[in-house]
Scaffold this active site. Structure first.
Site, PDB file in Angstrom:
ATOM      1  CG  HIS A  29       2.953   6.732  -3.843  1.00  0.00           C
ATOM      2  ND1 HIS A  29       1.616   5.642  -4.581  1.00  0.00           N
ATOM      3  CD2 HIS A  29       2.393   7.511  -3.028  1.00  0.00           C
ATOM      4  CE1 HIS A  29       0.910   6.010  -3.632  1.00  0.00           C
ATOM      5  NE2 HIS A  29       1.399   7.170  -2.802  1.00  0.00           N
ATOM      6  CG  ASP A  42      -2.242   0.821   1.446  1.00  0.00           C
ATOM      7  OD1 ASP A  42      -2.660   1.442   0.251  1.00  0.00           O
ATOM      8  OD2 ASP A  42      -2.737   1.117   1.895  1.00  0.00           O
ATOM      9  CG  ASP A  44      -6.453   3.947  -0.528  1.00  0.00           C
ATOM     10  OD1 ASP A  44      -7.053   4.102  -0.842  1.00  0.00           O
ATOM     11  OD2 ASP A  44      -5.294   4.210   0.243  1.00  0.00           O
TER      12      ASP A  44
END
Length: 171
Positions: free
Chosen positions: A35, A32, A142
């Site tokens: 980045h 998750d 999310d």
């Protein structure tokens, strides 16, 4: 670079054990917000995990907005697939572009367009570069509720486009 043994020694050791335990128990990981993970940290822990399970499948949320940065993460961490969200498309045009770009690309190592070089002993195929493999989703855990962002007809159309995409899909 290596994860420092001086700072956070207990945390590093705990995460190593956890990562290896998860690799023993599962055939794939989902990272998750990849980045936001420093590359050297991701590389280190995935190297530990692949020491336990060499064929570990790793799919990651990689929302950098820059294909060159995505490729750097994919190549250095050895990511198998990147999650791409259709819910964030700003317009129907952008939605169609995403489905085409991620859904119509040739599979990695595709032989559908290739060059065969024949010699006396064997045939050699030249593999052409391809886009990173994508797993398209309409939304992930999310995201806000789709009904807060789009009217019902848009959501139905988006789901139909997602289902028809020529790639891995998720819900």
């Amino acid at each position: 670079a290596v994860v420092s043994t001086q700072s956070g020694h207990y945390g590093r050791g705990y995460m190593e054990r956890y990562t290896c335990d998860m690799a023993r128990g599962f055939h794939g990981f989902r990272i998750d917000n990849c980045h936001n993970t420093p590359l050297h940290v991701g590389e280190y822990f995935l190297r530990k995990a692949r020491g336990v399970r060499s064929n570990l499948y790793v799919v990651a949320e990689l929302f950098t907005g820059d294909e060159a940065v995505d490729k750097r993460y994919i190549n250095r961490m050895g990511l198998n697939s990147c999650i791409r969200e259709l819910l964030n498309a700003e317009s129907p045009l952008r939605l169609g572009e995403q489905v085409y770009y991620y859904g119509e690309s040739r599979p990695c190592g595709s032989f559908s367009t290739h060059e065969v070089v024949t010699n006396s002993d064997e045939d050699v195929m030249t593999l052409l570069p391809s886009r990173p493999h994508a797993m398209l989703t309409d939304q992930t855990h999310d995201n806000p509720c789709p009904f807060d962002l789009h009217p019902v007809p848009n959501i139905l159309a988006m789901s139909a486009m997602l289902a028809s995409a020529k790639c891995s899909i998720g819900r």
